[in-house]
Design an enzyme around this catalytic site. Structure first.
Site, short mmCIF file in Angstrom:
data_model
loop_
_atom_site.label_atom_id
_atom_site.label_comp_id
_atom_site.label_asym_id
_atom_site.label_seq_id
_atom_site.Cartn_x
_atom_site.Cartn_y
_atom_site.Cartn_z
N CYS A 2 32.90 28.41 63.32
CA CYS A 2 31.64 28.51 64.05
C CYS A 2 31.24 29.97 64.13
O CYS A 2 32.04 30.87 63.89
CB CYS A 2 31.79 27.93 65.46
N ARG A 27 28.10 30.03 59.02
CA ARG A 27 29.44 29.71 59.51
C ARG A 27 29.52 28.31 60.13
O ARG A 27 30.61 27.81 60.42
CB ARG A 27 29.88 30.73 60.55
N TRP A 75 30.32 24.22 63.68
CA TRP A 75 30.80 23.31 62.64
C TRP A 75 31.84 22.45 63.33
O TRP A 75 32.89 22.93 63.73
CB TRP A 75 31.42 24.09 61.48
N ASN A 101 35.25 29.60 68.84
CA ASN A 101 35.45 29.32 67.42
C ASN A 101 36.93 29.07 67.22
O ASN A 101 37.75 29.90 67.61
CB ASN A 101 34.97 30.51 66.58
N GLY A 102 37.31 27.93 66.66
CA GLY A 102 38.72 27.65 66.43
C GLY A 102 39.11 26.27 66.91
O GLY A 102 38.25 25.41 67.15
N GLU A 488 35.08 25.59 38.38
CA GLU A 488 34.16 26.28 39.29
C GLU A 488 32.73 25.76 39.13
O GLU A 488 32.02 25.58 40.12
CB GLU A 488 34.22 27.79 39.04
N LYS A 492 30.53 24.05 42.14
CA LYS A 492 29.22 24.52 42.56
C LYS A 492 28.21 23.37 42.63
O LYS A 492 27.42 23.27 43.56
CB LYS A 492 28.70 25.60 41.59
N GLU A 495 29.02 21.17 45.63
CA GLU A 495 28.78 21.83 46.92
C GLU A 495 27.32 21.78 47.35
O GLU A 495 27.02 21.54 48.52
CB GLU A 495 29.23 23.29 46.85
N HIS A 511 42.46 11.86 27.66
CA HIS A 511 43.49 11.25 28.50
C HIS A 511 42.89 10.67 29.78
O HIS A 511 43.48 10.75 30.86
CB HIS A 511 44.58 12.28 28.83
N LYS A 610 31.04 28.73 55.61
CA LYS A 610 31.40 29.84 54.74
C LYS A 610 32.81 30.34 54.98
O LYS A 610 33.57 30.59 54.06
CB LYS A 610 30.40 30.99 54.96
#
Length: 615
Positions: A2, A27, A75, A101-102, A488, A492, A495, A511, A610
């Site tokens: 957060c 965040r 968040w 935050n946490g 990657e 992207k 996301e 396979h 983030k």
């Protein structure tokens, strides 16, 4: 995960806090809230949704006056995103207010004990438990707020960055941290509190970053005192001069931070190797490596730990370390590393990679490795971050602030740093010739210019994106150094567009994934001129025979893949080991344009934050 912001001083707190929340919204952005105190009235407004929703609520719910204010963008961890679970939270008496935050891991047992003592709870959050625990200590022990916070925090298990105030003592704010970042900006008879320095950069260049298990009592007109939470000992805080500037955290004319950051990569890569890559002298100069050369050269192996995009950068590093420096490398998900009882010895080097420098899983991996005697080298972007402080040595990337949740320039600058380290170790070990070493240095100097050239394909990539924006699935294929780039690229797309995508080594297609291929499946194939080029061409032919739609990322001038693929995107030619710095560019732009065309929130995709400061 957060963002927290606070202000105490002579200005109106509201505009500072609300603008700070906007800058920290990357965040967390499922709910937001603010508490203001004007000397008489405590005013709290909070809501599910974004900071813009909070602004609308404030207009109808509370007045904006007051020189003391704290705000939060969330968040969710404990409790669904809704108005009640949003921060700030107020104690049962209505006197104490907190933002957090946490995660408080033992919140349930604490909650049950507080319920027995007559406390009631409106929310499902661990944070409301914490503020009532602080109130219980303050009342029962008859102590001031700072002491009550200290005693309460010694009873909790978990991670936190908090800011607390008592409306009966509006000249004081108490802050503390363990495992989540917290910065205190020092102004002229005013103080700013935030998860990072971006909310107060236009007001002051001086900041204190609290260390783990430290708390600070901030008193208007009286300054700041920092103490250890465990034993109450005083700490002489280091006031750091910030290098951040306001322009770096604004969009600069771009529609989104992600697009701005994609286009900043030539400069970011240059800034990352500047002063380290000295081509005229044919040397690479990195103090963190030079000062610990014996550790690297005598290492039995290098263990790389990271999460997400940083893990993909670590995979690229595995190829280049083993190829050039001939040092065995293992790349581990930080989130799994410490839970599988790994074999770590004092002869191991652990490289921890994180954009934010605050990634909880990576920090936990560092602490485990250090406890086993391993040498820890950190690679991160944020000066003064937790990983930078916990590591024995390290190297900063110089990407500048990255606001978009989906990392772009963090990835390429991490690869740049790791490539420099690998080349330096190869030279020290004698596993690379002088001529090849010089060739790499020259080519790395040319990479920013070649990234600029790759960015010129933006309009063409936009056209390709329009064709495939409605696809339900994507497959990304690469070999060797470009297999991690395929991973990657798929990440992207997932996301920011929410399209299902998978990355695979091209040879693994047969396979399993080949069963998915039909005329509706777009397959992005990284097919640049490299050691495995002919084999990748064979893979493309296999796709074509099954009517898959092929988007080829190719070396400029390639005609073979051009004839086979439905679409091609060219990148300049370079040394294979450095090719990920170029091949990732079109994949970033492809995901960006598809997401924009689908109307997604590119900079703040759903469910993501983030800086992942919780496990």
């Amino acid at each position: 995960m957060c963002g927290i912001v606070g202000y105490i001083g002579h200005r109106d707190a509201y505009p500072i806090v609300i603008e700070g929340l906007k800058r920290l919204e990357y965040r967390g952005y499922d709910s937001a809230g603010i508490a203001l105190f004007d000397g008489t009235n405590l005013k709290v407004s909070k809501t599910k949704g974004k900071v813009s929703d909070l602004e609308a609520c404030v207009e109808t719910q509370i007045s904006k006056t007051g020189n003391l204010g704290i705000g939060h963008t969330r968040w969710a961890t404990h409790g669904v995103p809704n108005d009640v679970n949003s921060h700030p939270h107020v104690s049962n008496s209505g006197d104490l207010v907190i933002i957090h935050n946490g995660i408080i891991e033992n919140y349930d047992s604490l909650k049950q004990e507080l319920i027995k003592r007559g406390y009631t709870f409106k929310s499902d959050t661990d944070t409301e438990v914490l503020i009532n625990l602080i109130e219980e200590v303050k009342t029962k022990e008859g102590v001031k707020l700072g002491k009550a916070v200290q005693i309460a925090l010694n009873q909790v298990v978990g991670a936190y960055a908090i800011a607390v105030f008592d409306k009966n003592k509006p000249e004081e704010v108490v802050v503390a941290r363990l495992g989540s970042p917290l910065a205190v900006g020092i102004g002229d008879e005013e103080f700013f509190i935030a998860s990072d320095a971006s909310p107060f950069i236009e007001y002051t260049k001086n900041a204190i970053y609290l260390e783990d298990e430290e708390m600070a009592i901030i008193r208007f007109h009286k300054g700041i005192k920092v103490r250890k939470i465990k034993d109450d000992s005083l700490v002489d805080p280091y006031i750091q001069e910030l290098q951040l500037n306001l322009e770096q955290i604004e969009k600069g004319g771009y529609d989104h931070f992600m697009l701005k950051e994609i286009h900043e990569q030539p400069k970011a890569i240059t800034d990352t190797y500047r002063g380290r890559l000295l081509r005229d002298e044919a040397i690479i100069k990195m103090a963190g490596v030079e000062d610990n050369m014996k550790k690297f050269l005598n290492a039995n192996r290098i263990i790389i730990v990271a999460c997400g995009t940083s893990w993909h950068a670590g995979l690229v590093a595995e190829y280049i370390f083993e190829d050039l420096a001939r040092i065995p490398v293992e790349v581990e998900y930080a989130s799994e590393f410490r839970y599988r009882n790994p074999v770590i010895t004092e002869n191991d080097v652990l490289i921890a990679i994180s954009q934010s420098g605050e990634t909880a899983d990576t920090l936990a991996a560092i602490k485990m490795a250090k406890s086993k005697g391993a040498f820890v080298f950190g690679v991160c972007n944020v000066v003064g971050s937790s990983i930078a402080r916990e590591s024995d040595a390290g190297a900063y990337t110089h990407a500048g602030p990255e606001i978009g949740v989906a990392s772009t320039k963090a990835f390429t600058t991490q690869i740049t740093v790791l490539s420099l380290i690998a080349l330096r170790l190869a030279r020290a070990k004698g596993t690379i010739s002088s001529s090849d070493f010089r060739r790499y240095l020259l080519e790395m100097e040319l990479i920013p210019e070649k990234v600029e050239k790759a960015l010129e394909a933006d309009a063409h990539i936009k056209e390709v994106s329009h064709i495939y924006k409605d696809a339900a699935n994507f497959l990304y294929l690469g070999r060797g150094y470009n297999f991690p780039v395929a991973l990657e690229g798929a990440l992207k797309l997932k996301e920011i567009s929410y399209i299902h995508a998978e990355g695979y080594p091209a040879a693994e297609m047969k396979h399993g994934p080949i069963a998915l291929i039909d005329e509706n499946m777009p397959i992005v194939v990284i097919a640049t001129k490299a050691e495995h080029y002919d084999k990748v061409v064979s893979n493309i032919q296999e796709i074509k025979s099954r009517k898959g739609k092929i988007i080829g990322v190719i070396t400029e001038g390639d005609t073979v893949v051009r004839e086979l693929a439905d679409h091609v995107i060219e990148v300049p030619e370079t040394i294979e080991a450095l090719s990920p710095l170029l091949t990732t560019i079109p994949l970033q732009l492809l995901s960006y344009h598809i997401a924009v065309m689908l109307g997604k929130n590119v900079d703040q995709p759903r469910n993501l934050a983030k800086s992942v400061t919780v496990e």
